[in-house]
Write a protein that holds these residues in place. Structure first.
Motif, PDB file in Angstrom:
ATOM      1  N   LYS A  25       0.843  -1.198   0.000  1.00 27.73           N
ATOM      2  CA  LYS A  25       0.000   0.000   0.000  1.00 27.73           C
ATOM      3  C   LYS A  25       0.877   1.246   0.000  1.00 27.73           C
ATOM      4  CE  LYS A  25      -3.762  -2.250   2.555  1.00 27.73           C
ATOM      5  NZ  LYS A  25      -4.672  -2.156   3.717  1.00 27.73           N
ATOM      6  N   PRO A  26       1.177   1.764  -1.188  1.00 29.81           N
ATOM      7  CA  PRO A  26       1.941   3.005  -1.255  1.00 29.81           C
ATOM      8  C   PRO A  26       1.024   4.211  -1.084  1.00 29.81           C
ATOM      9  CG  PRO A  26       1.720   2.006  -3.437  1.00 29.81           C
ATOM     10  CD  PRO A  26       0.902   1.193  -2.489  1.00 29.81           C
ATOM     11  N   GLY A  27       1.655   5.349  -0.828  1.00 31.88           N
ATOM     12  CA  GLY A  27       0.970   6.626  -0.926  1.00 31.88           C
ATOM     13  C   GLY A  27       1.377   7.276  -2.235  1.00 31.88           C
ATOM     14  N   PRO A  28       1.253   8.614  -2.335  1.00 33.25           N
ATOM     15  CA  PRO A  28       1.667   9.303  -3.568  1.00 33.25           C
ATOM     16  C   PRO A  28       3.131   9.008  -3.893  1.00 33.25           C
ATOM     17  CG  PRO A  28       0.374  10.768  -2.189  1.00 33.25           C
ATOM     18  CD  PRO A  28       0.646   9.542  -1.364  1.00 33.25           C
ATOM     19  N   THR A  29       3.368   8.533  -5.096  1.00 34.85           N
ATOM     20  CA  THR A  29       4.699   8.093  -5.517  1.00 34.85           C
ATOM     21  C   THR A  29       5.074   8.802  -6.800  1.00 34.85           C
ATOM     22  OG1 THR A  29       4.243   5.931  -4.510  1.00 34.85           O
ATOM     23  CG2 THR A  29       6.103   6.050  -6.025  1.00 34.85           C
ATOM     24  N   PHE A  41       0.054  10.522 -11.871  1.00 39.51           N
ATOM     25  CA  PHE A  41      -0.741  11.754 -11.781  1.00 39.51           C
ATOM     26  C   PHE A  41      -0.894  12.443 -13.134  1.00 39.51           C
ATOM     27  CE2 PHE A  41       0.709  10.929  -7.491  1.00 39.51           C
ATOM     28  CZ  PHE A  41      -0.480  11.067  -6.775  1.00 39.51           C
ATOM     29  N   ALA A  42       0.111  12.310 -13.989  1.00 38.29           N
ATOM     30  CA  ALA A  42      -0.024  12.853 -15.342  1.00 38.29           C
ATOM     31  C   ALA A  42      -1.082  12.071 -16.117  1.00 38.29           C
ATOM     32  CB  ALA A  42       1.316  12.797 -16.065  1.00 38.29           C
ATOM     33  N   ARG A  43      -1.030  10.760 -16.023  1.00 34.29           N
ATOM     34  CA  ARG A  43      -1.992   9.923 -16.753  1.00 34.29           C
ATOM     35  C   ARG A  43      -3.405  10.075 -16.204  1.00 34.29           C
ATOM     36  NH1 ARG A  43       0.243   3.914 -17.903  1.00 34.29           N
ATOM     37  NH2 ARG A  43      -1.536   3.979 -19.323  1.00 34.29           N
ATOM     38  N   LYS A  79      -3.252  19.621  -5.641  1.00 34.99           N
ATOM     39  CA  LYS A  79      -2.267  19.727  -4.560  1.00 34.99           C
ATOM     40  C   LYS A  79      -1.448  18.445  -4.429  1.00 34.99           C
ATOM     41  CE  LYS A  79      -1.810  21.201   0.255  1.00 34.99           C
ATOM     42  NZ  LYS A  79      -2.546  21.681   1.460  1.00 34.99           N
ATOM     43  N   VAL A  80      -2.123  17.284  -4.469  1.00 34.70           N
ATOM     44  CA  VAL A  80      -1.399  16.021  -4.363  1.00 34.70           C
ATOM     45  C   VAL A  80      -0.533  15.784  -5.599  1.00 34.70           C
ATOM     46  CG1 VAL A  80      -3.275  14.602  -5.321  1.00 34.70           C
ATOM     47  CG2 VAL A  80      -1.600  13.575  -3.776  1.00 34.70           C
ATOM     48  N   GLY A  81      -1.003  16.230  -6.749  1.00 37.05           N
ATOM     49  CA  GLY A  81      -0.224  16.065  -7.976  1.00 37.05           C
ATOM     50  C   GLY A  81       1.076  16.846  -7.955  1.00 37.05           C
ATOM     51  N   GLN A  82       1.095  17.948  -7.197  1.00 34.88           N
ATOM     52  CA  GLN A  82       2.276  18.799  -7.131  1.00 34.88           C
ATOM     53  C   GLN A  82       3.088  18.608  -5.848  1.00 34.88           C
ATOM     54  OE1 GLN A  82       0.974  22.834  -7.837  1.00 34.88           O
ATOM     55  NE2 GLN A  82      -0.042  22.303  -9.753  1.00 34.88           N
ATOM     56  N   SER A  83       2.651  17.703  -4.994  1.00 35.38           N
ATOM     57  CA  SER A  83       3.325  17.493  -3.713  1.00 35.38           C
ATOM     58  C   SER A  83       4.593  16.669  -3.878  1.00 35.38           C
ATOM     59  CB  SER A  83       2.377  16.767  -2.751  1.00 35.38           C
ATOM     60  OG  SER A  83       2.137  15.442  -3.213  1.00 35.38           O
ATOM     61  N   GLU A  84       5.415  16.677  -2.841  1.00 34.89           N
ATOM     62  CA  GLU A  84       6.600  15.813  -2.811  1.00 34.89           C
ATOM     63  C   GLU A  84       6.139  14.372  -2.648  1.00 34.89           C
ATOM     64  OE1 GLU A  84      10.763  15.213  -0.270  1.00 34.89           O
ATOM     65  OE2 GLU A  84       9.468  16.952   0.110  1.00 34.89           O
TER      66      GLU A  84
END
Length: 259
Positions: free
Chosen positions: A178-182, A187-189, A196-201
């Protein structure tokens, strides 16, 4: 025929899947790698590890694509299955085309089960095998502006735990990563670069892959990558779905990013 063990990895053209395929090759597994786009460059890099690599370009949202992938094994037993293929989709549900959200469900749920069932039958008959399924911490959150995706991952997370229990005495282990934002093309697709999540670290896919691969080798049932993601999963257990939906909205609503 090679005497090496065989690993089948889906979603292997980039991101977490490609990194897992690298780990499998480094551990000496022959590979069947699959994705819905070309794998020429990835396959060449994997073969440099001295293992046999077969790449399959297939749409795993379809029964025909799954059958094509399974046929590539040519009767060899699959020792490790990494069911990593997944499709994301941002924006509000009312703004999504039916074909788009159906593709998410068909890839993340239907295609995954069509692949898992025959491979697991073979593994259970042999009394051995390891499966790594890529779920997501998204499965713990009501996903405003990612509603179908998060719902599909809630299914995957639950299903992995259930079949892991069904097979607990079979010699076959099921591990859910179970990953988080990677930091992948996700996010592009999914059309979420303005969020905000798309631009986050984000987490390094190589780190996420190692977390999952190591957990699978150890036969763990589930592994959440990263302390921040573990905290979010714990918090989701005490918050209402309405609260997690509002939290998710602030991260995923179109235009919520800084640029």
């Amino acid at each position: 025929m090679s005497e090496r063990k065989l690993a089948l990895v889906t979603g292997a053209s980039s991101g977490i899947g490609r990194e897992i395929a690298q780990l499998a090759a480094a551990d000496g597994y022959d590979l069947i790698v699959a994705a819905d786009e070309t794998l020429v460059d990835s396959a060449a890099g994997l073969a440099a590890n001295g293992v046999d690599v077969e790449s399959v370009e297939a749409d795993l949202s379809t029964a025909a694509g799954v059958e094509r992938l399974l046929a590539a094994a040519s009767g060899r037993p699959i020792d490790v299955l990494v069911a990593n293929a997944g499709h994301g989709l941002g924006r509000g549900f009312l703004d999504q085309d039916v074909a788009e959200w159906r593709h998410v469900i068909d890839t993340n749920i239907t295609g995954t089960l069509l692949l898992l069932q025959p491979v697991l039958k073979q593994m259970a008959a042999r009394g051995q095998g390891k499966v790594l399924i890529t779920g997501s911490i998204a499965g713990h959150l009501a996903g405003s502006f990612q509603a179908v995706y998060n719902g599909s991952k809630a299914f995957v997370d639950s299903f992995a735990a259930a079949i892991g229990n069904e097979l607990k005495d079979s010699g076959v282990t099921i591990t859910c990563l179970k990953p988080g934002p990677t930091d992948t093309n996700f996010f592009a697709r999914a059309g979420m670069l303005d969020t905000k999540v798309g631009q986050s670290e984000k987490d390094d896919p190589a780190d996420v892959a190692k977390t999952g691969w190591d957990a699978m080798k150890d036969g763990e049932h589930v592994v959440v990558h990263g302390l921040k993601n573990k905290a979010q999963v714990l918090a989701s257990g005490v918050l209402s779905e309405a609260q997690t939906a509002e939290m998710h909205r602030k991260q995923a609503e179109p235009g919520s990013g800084q640029s």
